[in-house]
Design an enzyme around this catalytic site. Structure first.
Site, PDB file in Angstrom:
ATOM      1  N   ASP A  92       0.842  -1.193   0.000  1.00 55.09           N
ATOM      2  CA  ASP A  92       0.000   0.000   0.000  1.00 55.09           C
ATOM      3  C   ASP A  92       0.882   1.250   0.000  1.00 55.09           C
ATOM      4  O   ASP A  92       1.702   1.435   0.897  1.00 55.09           O
ATOM      5  CB  ASP A  92      -0.906  -0.014   1.232  1.00 55.09           C
ATOM      6  N   HIS A  99      -3.773  13.893   1.141  1.00 56.25           N
ATOM      7  CA  HIS A  99      -3.970  12.916   2.218  1.00 56.25           C
ATOM      8  C   HIS A  99      -2.772  12.944   3.174  1.00 56.25           C
ATOM      9  O   HIS A  99      -2.937  12.936   4.400  1.00 56.25           O
ATOM     10  CB  HIS A  99      -4.151  11.522   1.609  1.00 56.25           C
ATOM     11  N   GLU A 165     -10.700   3.742   3.601  1.00 54.63           N
ATOM     12  CA  GLU A 165      -9.789   4.563   2.809  1.00 54.63           C
ATOM     13  C   GLU A 165     -10.102   4.350   1.336  1.00 54.63           C
ATOM     14  O   GLU A 165     -10.095   3.215   0.850  1.00 54.63           O
ATOM     15  CB  GLU A 165      -8.325   4.217   3.087  1.00 54.63           C
ATOM     16  N   GLU A 167      -9.210   4.105  -2.167  1.00 59.16           N
ATOM     17  CA  GLU A 167      -7.982   3.873  -2.935  1.00 59.16           C
ATOM     18  C   GLU A 167      -8.320   3.146  -4.227  1.00 59.16           C
ATOM     19  O   GLU A 167      -9.420   2.605  -4.394  1.00 59.16           O
ATOM     20  CB  GLU A 167      -7.004   2.973  -2.149  1.00 59.16           C
ATOM     21  N   ASP A 199      -8.941   0.315   1.942  1.00 62.78           N
ATOM     22  CA  ASP A 199      -7.983  -0.096   2.981  1.00 62.78           C
ATOM     23  C   ASP A 199      -8.611   0.243   4.336  1.00 62.78           C
ATOM     24  O   ASP A 199      -8.337   1.290   4.924  1.00 62.78           O
ATOM     25  CB  ASP A 199      -6.667   0.665   2.760  1.00 62.78           C
ATOM     26  N   ARG A 203      -8.288   3.528  13.290  1.00 61.74           N
ATOM     27  CA  ARG A 203      -7.396   4.656  13.573  1.00 61.74           C
ATOM     28  C   ARG A 203      -6.847   4.655  14.988  1.00 61.74           C
ATOM     29  O   ARG A 203      -5.733   5.147  15.224  1.00 61.74           O
ATOM     30  CB  ARG A 203      -8.130   5.970  13.304  1.00 61.74           C
ATOM     31  N   GLN A 206      -4.163   1.915  15.051  1.00 61.59           N
ATOM     32  CA  GLN A 206      -3.056   2.400  14.216  1.00 61.59           C
ATOM     33  C   GLN A 206      -2.209   3.457  14.934  1.00 61.59           C
ATOM     34  O   GLN A 206      -0.974   3.379  14.944  1.00 61.59           O
ATOM     35  CB  GLN A 206      -3.628   2.990  12.923  1.00 61.59           C
ATOM     36  N   LYS A 219      -4.545  -2.155  10.230  1.00 59.98           N
ATOM     37  CA  LYS A 219      -4.903  -2.169   8.817  1.00 59.98           C
ATOM     38  C   LYS A 219      -4.995  -3.562   8.204  1.00 59.98           C
ATOM     39  O   LYS A 219      -5.575  -3.714   7.133  1.00 59.98           O
ATOM     40  CB  LYS A 219      -3.897  -1.342   8.020  1.00 59.98           C
ATOM     41  N   THR A 223      -8.990  -5.819   3.683  1.00 57.56           N
ATOM     42  CA  THR A 223      -8.840  -4.855   2.586  1.00 57.56           C
ATOM     43  C   THR A 223      -9.776  -5.330   1.484  1.00 57.56           C
ATOM     44  O   THR A 223      -9.661  -6.479   1.043  1.00 57.56           O
ATOM     45  CB  THR A 223      -7.379  -4.849   2.075  1.00 57.56           C
ATOM     46  N   GLU A 330      -9.777  12.181   7.866  1.00 52.95           N
ATOM     47  CA  GLU A 330      -9.636  13.539   7.331  1.00 52.95           C
ATOM     48  C   GLU A 330     -10.972  14.283   7.331  1.00 52.95           C
ATOM     49  O   GLU A 330     -11.031  15.467   7.658  1.00 52.95           O
ATOM     50  CB  GLU A 330      -9.115  13.492   5.899  1.00 52.95           C
TER      51      GLU A 330
HETATM   52  O1  LIG Z   1       1.591  10.877   8.829  1.00 50.26           O
HETATM   53  C1  LIG Z   1       1.549   9.996   9.697  1.00 50.26           C
HETATM   54  O2  LIG Z   1       2.174  10.053  10.758  1.00 50.26           O
HETATM   55  C2  LIG Z   1       0.747   8.793   9.454  1.00 50.26           C
HETATM   56  C3  LIG Z   1      -0.069   8.677   8.412  1.00 50.26           C
HETATM   57  C4  LIG Z   1      -0.775   7.457   8.168  1.00 50.26           C
HETATM   58  O3  LIG Z   1      -0.574   6.478   8.863  1.00 50.26           O
HETATM   59  C5  LIG Z   1      -1.758   7.453   7.052  1.00 50.26           C
HETATM   60  C6  LIG Z   1      -2.264   6.112   6.724  1.00 50.26           C
HETATM   61  O4  LIG Z   1      -3.246   5.640   7.267  1.00 50.26           O
HETATM   62  C7  LIG Z   1      -1.506   5.340   5.711  1.00 50.26           C
HETATM   63  C8  LIG Z   1      -2.402   4.881   4.635  1.00 50.26           C
HETATM   64  O5  LIG Z   1      -2.879   5.728   3.858  1.00 50.26           O
HETATM   65  O6  LIG Z   1      -2.660   3.650   4.542  1.00 50.26           O
HETATM   66 CA   LIG Z   2      -3.937   3.066   2.832  1.00 51.09          CA
HETATM   67 MG   LIG Z   3      -6.051  -2.847   4.879  1.00 49.08          MG
END
Ligand SMILES: O=C(O)/C=C/C(=O)CC(=O)CC(=O)O
Ligand SMILES: [Ca+2]
Ligand SMILES: [Mg+2]
Length: 382
Positions: A92, A99, A165, A167, A199, A203, A206, A219, A223, A330
């Site tokens: 990914d 973003h 997400e 994508e 995806d 959060r 994560q 994550k 997917t 976002e």
């Molecule tokens: O900028 C950061 O610290 C973290 C960003 C992400 O983790 C964004 C994310 O979820 C990655 C993705 O788009 O899969």
């Molecule tokens: Ca992603």
């Molecule tokens: Mg995923």
């Protein structure tokens, strides 16, 4: 130029007119064996039957058993001249600047929302192919550790910040041998086609787990991808110039033609018991900063081998406008604001919510599309 017509009746809004004949795997009956097919309008053409009848009589497909398989990998591996699910690996990327900037502001604050490396290389992580599922598969809310700000210690439980997400993904064609990178200017020949990809992201899990090695259990629980692989040939009429890259990329990433596709993308959410879904975002594939070919070439530049059927996610595709943000993180600014779904407030996904991605381009009198990529959230394991 007269519009190419098919003897099969296809509605002008159908995603699968004769200009777009996407590949997939289907079963004619629930008890039949899975086999390759091509979608047209509301029908599927059974490629195993066409092949058995000897109708593929060209030099590459004549005598090939590539359509007598339960997946497309053998066909895909024949390469672009032959193609004018079972899946491999999943990677990914993180290739939309909008973003990246928004996530940086939310997770790390205003000092350096976009880290220096981002402008020089397509940042990515290795995902998990075992949990890539086809559109329509239910998504079980994951459980895990989280550590909300201000709390003294982490806790374990169902994710409270479940997100989608928006994508797309490249499905790799022939791939490359270990140790032999793909040249940036040949990278297009390694793309069999594209699908929509969601995806799913927890959060809260994560945010607590991802430092310093990147996304893991937040994550890799699921997917989703759309079932029909749309070829780059079908998308060619909608090709457009990719954004100018400043600073210019290093020579191994500098391409003669820097191409994106003008493809409208939407996300709809349908809460349980609601008749209608609400559109929560409208974006476009043309917003990618790093192109699909740059992603693919970068992935192989160290000698890493890609294989037929590998899935390369683009990363969340957010546009510049607030309405074009590609995930709830976002759109609600990490739950600080709510979205209205026909009067119902949402910060993150709730059980019973169905998330539906769609993508299409309008030609003159026809539409090229991807169908949908959907998934419904079901409650966490007890
Ligand atoms: O900028 C950061 O610290 C973290 C960003 C992400 O983790 C964004 C994310 O979820 C990655 C993705 O788009 O899969
Ligand atoms: Ca992603
Ligand atoms: Mg995923």
């Amino acid at each position: 130029m007269a519009l190419l017509q098919s003897f099969i009746q296809v509605h002008p809004d159908s995603h699968f007119p004769i200009q777009n004949l996407p590949y997939g795997i289907f079963k004619p009956q629930p008890t039949s064996s899975p086999r390759p097919g091509v979608a047209i309008g509301d029908f599927v053409l059974d490629l195993s039957e066409i092949s058995s009848a000897g109708l593929f009589n060209g030099p590459l497909l004549n005598n090939s058993d590539c359509f007598q398989q339960p997946n497309l990998n053998k066909f895909v591996s024949l390469g672009r001249p032959a193609w004018k699910e079972a899946l491999g690996d999943y990677t990914d990327f993180f290739s939309s600047l909008h973003h990246t900037k928004n996530c940086g502001l939310i997770f790390r604050g205003p000092q350096t929302p976009v880290l220096e490396n981002w402008y020089h290389l397509p940042v990515a992580y290795h995902g998990r192919a075992s949990s890539v599922v086809v559109s329509g598969t239910d998504i079980v809310r994951p459980r895990g550790q989280a550590h909300p700000a201000g709390k003294p210690s982490p806790y374990f439980g169902p994710s409270l910040k479940l997100d989608f997400e928006l994508e797309m993904a490249t499905i790799v064609g022939p791939g490359n041998e270990l140790g032999k990178p793909v040249d940036i200017n040949n990278a297009e020949d390694h793309i069999f086609g594209l699908v929509l990809l969601n995806d799913w992201s927890a959060r809260d899990i994560q945010a607590w787990e991802y430092v310093p090695l990147g996304p893991f259990l937040g994550k890799n629980f699921a997917t989703s991808i759309s079932p029909w692989i749309v070829t780059l040939d079908a998308l060619e009429p909608f090709a457009c110039e990719a954004p100018k890259q400043d600073p210019p990329p290093l020579p191994y990433l500098a391409e003669k033609v820097s191409k994106n596709y003008d493809l409208s993308l939407e996300v709809h959410i349908k809460p349980v018991d609601h008749k209608d879904s609400s559109v929560v975002t409208r974006s476009n594939l043309k917003h990618l900063y790093w192109t699909l070919t740059q992603q693919l070439a970068h992935h192989t530049i160290n000698g890493c081998n890609l294989r037929p059927g590998d899935v390369l996610g683009t990363g969340t595709i957010s546009g510049p406008e607030p309405e074009a943000r590609g995930c709830l993180l976002e759109l609600t600014w990490n739950g600080q604001n709510s979205l209205s779904l026909n009067g119902l407030d949402r910060k993150f996904l709730e059980d019973g919510d169905e998330v539906i991605l769609t993508g299409y381009a309008k030609g003159d009198g026809y539409t090229i599309g991807f169908g949908t990529c959907s998934g419904k959230i079901v409650p966490a394991a007890p």
